[in-house]
Design a protein around this motif. Sequence first.
Motif, PDB file in Angstrom:
ATOM      1  N   LYS A  26      61.730  39.305  38.064  1.00  0.00           N
ATOM      2  CA  LYS A  26      63.088  39.661  38.459  1.00  0.00           C
ATOM      3  C   LYS A  26      63.098  40.510  39.730  1.00  0.00           C
ATOM      4  O   LYS A  26      62.155  41.261  39.997  1.00  0.00           O
ATOM      5  N   ILE A  27      64.175  40.375  40.494  1.00  0.00           N
ATOM      6  CA  ILE A  27      64.379  41.222  41.673  1.00  0.00           C
ATOM      7  C   ILE A  27      64.383  42.689  41.243  1.00  0.00           C
ATOM      8  O   ILE A  27      64.938  43.051  40.206  1.00  0.00           O
ATOM      9  N   ASN A  28      63.713  43.515  42.043  1.00  0.00           N
ATOM     10  CA  ASN A  28      63.569  44.967  41.832  1.00  0.00           C
ATOM     11  C   ASN A  28      62.484  45.336  40.829  1.00  0.00           C
ATOM     12  O   ASN A  28      62.270  46.532  40.562  1.00  0.00           O
ATOM     13  N   ASP A  29      61.799  44.359  40.231  1.00  0.00           N
ATOM     14  CA  ASP A  29      60.589  44.698  39.477  1.00  0.00           C
ATOM     15  C   ASP A  29      59.617  45.430  40.411  1.00  0.00           C
ATOM     16  O   ASP A  29      59.420  45.013  41.563  1.00  0.00           O
ATOM     17  N   ILE A  30      59.023  46.511  39.924  1.00  0.00           N
ATOM     18  CA  ILE A  30      58.047  47.263  40.723  1.00  0.00           C
ATOM     19  C   ILE A  30      56.670  46.631  40.535  1.00  0.00           C
ATOM     20  O   ILE A  30      56.175  46.508  39.410  1.00  0.00           O
ATOM     21  N   ILE A  31      56.064  46.215  41.643  1.00  0.00           N
ATOM     22  CA  ILE A  31      54.766  45.545  41.586  1.00  0.00           C
ATOM     23  C   ILE A  31      53.654  46.591  41.501  1.00  0.00           C
ATOM     24  O   ILE A  31      53.501  47.422  42.394  1.00  0.00           O
ATOM     25  N   LEU A  32      52.901  46.545  40.425  1.00  0.00           N
ATOM     26  CA  LEU A  32      51.785  47.474  40.227  1.00  0.00           C
ATOM     27  C   LEU A  32      50.452  46.880  40.649  1.00  0.00           C
ATOM     28  O   LEU A  32      49.568  47.597  41.142  1.00  0.00           O
ATOM     29  N   LYS A  33      50.314  45.556  40.467  1.00  0.00           N
ATOM     30  CA  LYS A  33      49.013  44.942  40.719  1.00  0.00           C
ATOM     31  C   LYS A  33      49.181  43.443  40.958  1.00  0.00           C
ATOM     32  O   LYS A  33      50.000  42.791  40.289  1.00  0.00           O
ATOM     33  N   ILE A  34      48.455  42.912  41.914  1.00  0.00           N
ATOM     34  CA  ILE A  34      48.349  41.461  42.117  1.00  0.00           C
ATOM     35  C   ILE A  34      46.872  41.120  42.132  1.00  0.00           C
ATOM     36  O   ILE A  34      46.120  41.603  42.986  1.00  0.00           O
ATOM     37  N   ASP A  35      46.462  40.329  41.138  1.00  0.00           N
ATOM     38  CA  ASP A  35      45.047  40.050  40.920  1.00  0.00           C
ATOM     39  C   ASP A  35      44.287  41.369  40.825  1.00  0.00           C
ATOM     40  O   ASP A  35      44.606  42.188  39.974  1.00  0.00           O
ATOM     41  N   SER A  36      43.346  41.641  41.701  1.00  0.00           N
ATOM     42  CA  SER A  36      42.552  42.875  41.579  1.00  0.00           C
ATOM     43  C   SER A  36      43.077  44.019  42.435  1.00  0.00           C
ATOM     44  O   SER A  36      42.508  45.112  42.434  1.00  0.00           O
ATOM     45  N   GLU A  37      44.179  43.791  43.170  1.00  0.00           N
ATOM     46  CA  GLU A  37      44.692  44.794  44.110  1.00  0.00           C
ATOM     47  C   GLU A  37      45.778  45.632  43.449  1.00  0.00           C
ATOM     48  O   GLU A  37      46.791  45.113  42.987  1.00  0.00           O
ATOM     49  N   ASN A  38      45.569  46.964  43.401  1.00  0.00           N
ATOM     50  CA  ASN A  38      46.558  47.881  42.844  1.00  0.00           C
ATOM     51  C   ASN A  38      47.520  48.366  43.928  1.00  0.00           C
ATOM     52  O   ASN A  38      47.123  48.585  45.076  1.00  0.00           O
ATOM     53  N   TYR A  39      48.779  48.579  43.539  1.00  0.00           N
ATOM     54  CA  TYR A  39      49.804  49.069  44.465  1.00  0.00           C
ATOM     55  C   TYR A  39      50.504  50.269  43.844  1.00  0.00           C
ATOM     56  O   TYR A  39      51.183  50.144  42.823  1.00  0.00           O
ATOM     57  N   GLY A  40      50.316  51.418  44.448  1.00  0.00           N
ATOM     58  CA  GLY A  40      50.993  52.628  44.000  1.00  0.00           C
ATOM     59  C   GLY A  40      52.080  52.990  44.993  1.00  0.00           C
ATOM     60  O   GLY A  40      52.826  52.131  45.458  1.00  0.00           O
ATOM     61  N   VAL A  41      52.162  54.277  45.325  1.00  0.00           N
ATOM     62  CA  VAL A  41      53.112  54.709  46.349  1.00  0.00           C
ATOM     63  C   VAL A  41      52.625  54.194  47.704  1.00  0.00           C
ATOM     64  O   VAL A  41      51.471  54.357  48.070  1.00  0.00           O
ATOM     65  N   LEU A  42      53.519  53.540  48.446  1.00  0.00           N
ATOM     66  CA  LEU A  42      53.148  52.940  49.718  1.00  0.00           C
ATOM     67  C   LEU A  42      53.217  53.956  50.852  1.00  0.00           C
ATOM     68  O   LEU A  42      54.249  54.598  51.050  1.00  0.00           O
ATOM     69  N   THR A  43      52.146  54.099  51.585  1.00  0.00           N
ATOM     70  CA  THR A  43      52.207  54.839  52.845  1.00  0.00           C
ATOM     71  C   THR A  43      52.808  53.918  53.905  1.00  0.00           C
ATOM     72  O   THR A  43      52.852  52.684  53.739  1.00  0.00           O
ATOM     73  N   THR A  44      53.245  54.499  55.012  1.00  0.00           N
ATOM     74  CA  THR A  44      53.789  53.686  56.106  1.00  0.00           C
ATOM     75  C   THR A  44      52.745  52.697  56.599  1.00  0.00           C
ATOM     76  O   THR A  44      53.041  51.515  56.809  1.00  0.00           O
ATOM     77  N   ASP A  45      51.504  53.158  56.759  1.00  0.00           N
ATOM     78  CA  ASP A  45      50.442  52.276  57.255  1.00  0.00           C
ATOM     79  C   ASP A  45      50.171  51.121  56.294  1.00  0.00           C
ATOM     80  O   ASP A  45      49.937  49.985  56.725  1.00  0.00           O
ATOM     81  N   HIS A  46      50.176  51.416  54.989  1.00  0.00           N
ATOM     82  CA  HIS A  46      49.925  50.360  54.011  1.00  0.00           C
ATOM     83  C   HIS A  46      51.033  49.317  54.031  1.00  0.00           C
ATOM     84  O   HIS A  46      50.780  48.105  54.015  1.00  0.00           O
ATOM     85  N   TRP A  47      52.290  49.779  54.090  1.00  0.00           N
ATOM     86  CA  TRP A  47      53.416  48.843  54.135  1.00  0.00           C
ATOM     87  C   TRP A  47      53.341  47.981  55.399  1.00  0.00           C
ATOM     88  O   TRP A  47      53.528  46.760  55.340  1.00  0.00           O
ATOM     89  N   CYS A  48      53.056  48.599  56.529  1.00  0.00           N
ATOM     90  CA  CYS A  48      52.977  47.849  57.779  1.00  0.00           C
ATOM     91  C   CYS A  48      51.838  46.836  57.738  1.00  0.00           C
ATOM     92  O   CYS A  48      51.957  45.730  58.285  1.00  0.00           O
ATOM     93  N   HIS A  49      50.726  47.189  57.089  1.00  0.00           N
ATOM     94  CA  HIS A  49      49.615  46.244  56.936  1.00  0.00           C
ATOM     95  C   HIS A  49      50.061  45.036  56.110  1.00  0.00           C
ATOM     96  O   HIS A  49      49.722  43.889  56.441  1.00  0.00           O
ATOM     97  N   ILE A  50      50.835  45.280  55.064  1.00  0.00           N
ATOM     98  CA  ILE A  50      51.326  44.179  54.224  1.00  0.00           C
ATOM     99  C   ILE A  50      52.282  43.295  55.015  1.00  0.00           C
ATOM    100  O   ILE A  50      52.207  42.062  54.958  1.00  0.00           O
ATOM    101  N   VAL A  51      53.200  43.909  55.767  1.00  0.00           N
ATOM    102  CA  VAL A  51      54.166  43.148  56.563  1.00  0.00           C
ATOM    103  C   VAL A  51      53.443  42.293  57.599  1.00  0.00           C
ATOM    104  O   VAL A  51      53.817  41.137  57.854  1.00  0.00           O
ATOM    105  N   GLU A  52      52.412  42.845  58.211  1.00  0.00           N
ATOM    106  CA  GLU A  52      51.676  42.132  59.269  1.00  0.00           C
ATOM    107  C   GLU A  52      50.806  41.016  58.702  1.00  0.00           C
ATOM    108  O   GLU A  52      50.745  39.914  59.264  1.00  0.00           O
ATOM    109  N   ASN A  53      50.125  41.262  57.576  1.00  0.00           N
ATOM    110  CA  ASN A  53      49.077  40.354  57.108  1.00  0.00           C
ATOM    111  C   ASN A  53      49.419  39.587  55.842  1.00  0.00           C
ATOM    112  O   ASN A  53      48.670  38.689  55.443  1.00  0.00           O
ATOM    113  N   GLY A  54      50.543  39.923  55.215  1.00  0.00           N
ATOM    114  CA  GLY A  54      50.873  39.263  53.965  1.00  0.00           C
ATOM    115  C   GLY A  54      50.264  39.981  52.773  1.00  0.00           C
ATOM    116  O   GLY A  54      49.453  40.900  52.919  1.00  0.00           O
TER     117      GLY A  54
END
Length: 376
Positions: free
Chosen positions: A318-346
Amino acid sequence: MKSGEVEQKEFNVNIPFEYRLGMIILKVNISGKAYDFLLDTGAPNVISKELAQKEGLNNIFEQKFGDSQGQTSDLGMIKLDKISIGGIDFLNTGAAIADLKQSKEVGCLEIDGFIGSNLMKNAVWKFDLQNQIITISNSAASLNIPESSKKIPFFTHITGTPIIDIALNDVKEKNVIVDLGSNGDISLSKKTFNKLVDTDPSISRTVSFGPSSSGLYGVGATDSIQHALISNISFGDVALKNVVVEFTNESSSTIGTNYFKNYNLIINWFEKEIILTKKKEYDNSSLSSYGFSIGNKDDRLIVGGILTNSSAAIKGLKINDIILKIDSENYGVLTTDHWCHIVENGLFNEEKSTITVIVLRQNKKLTFSLEKTKLL
């Protein structure tokens, strides 16, 4: 925005550029200092609040400006006495002052401003989008244009933004912006989509829910976005077959850099003509997806949109579900650099056929196994 001229009478220079988030970033010079600007044919010149303060530039007046998502704000307007690109001096051009960090995605570009069409209209611009070279010239005669090139006539907004008309099957859409400030493909209006479906109810299509993209003032409102496979598209001398097109309620229809990067592109404001020389085939003939897009809400990675009939929709993401993990990658609080890396690289390896997503919804962890499926 009508003012402006080039100091040199004859010129032909080549300058390099780089891509950030799939968009064109080039070096400009103001008061002897170098800055990074986004090249954006869909907008006028814009400079950051920080640069305006540094240069001591004060508002002449305020004007309401809209972004690609239809959001508006009153921005201060100034006149740039001189801005130099590759040694070419553009004089007395207008610019808006904006907060370029208001949008997280625009902030990821780390730019000082936009070079817009109100400046660009004073020259002929050639883009070698594969080798990342821009040629700026006073005349198209020096640009060695192959006979096989395709020509597209355009007209302009008051700011100089190039506008074209497009035919889709038997339906026409007018006022489509040639938008090098967009990293997208072909995005048109829902009015055109409705006419297409009325003409041919069997047209292959699907729909997603969520914001389609981000503009100067941030992410657009959540809405339905139609995706359809169009059998015939034409504009000027260009004819395309079997292209997936996006249809939204946004304030403007656009053709973005992801389409034009398949060509050498010339925009000749003097002749009101776009010239395309094909370098590779444009292929956007299918839509395959796990079925969800992402967003950044309060520095947490969330599900931003859902495609109907996809694995994500069928499994119950559902929209607005908070993503904690995709496969082996964990996602916690996003730093600006981490978010920008995701936007740039997928977010994940698009070659994988299945992924496992763990989300947080109403304080409960939920796990989804999603398959990548062909939707169009």
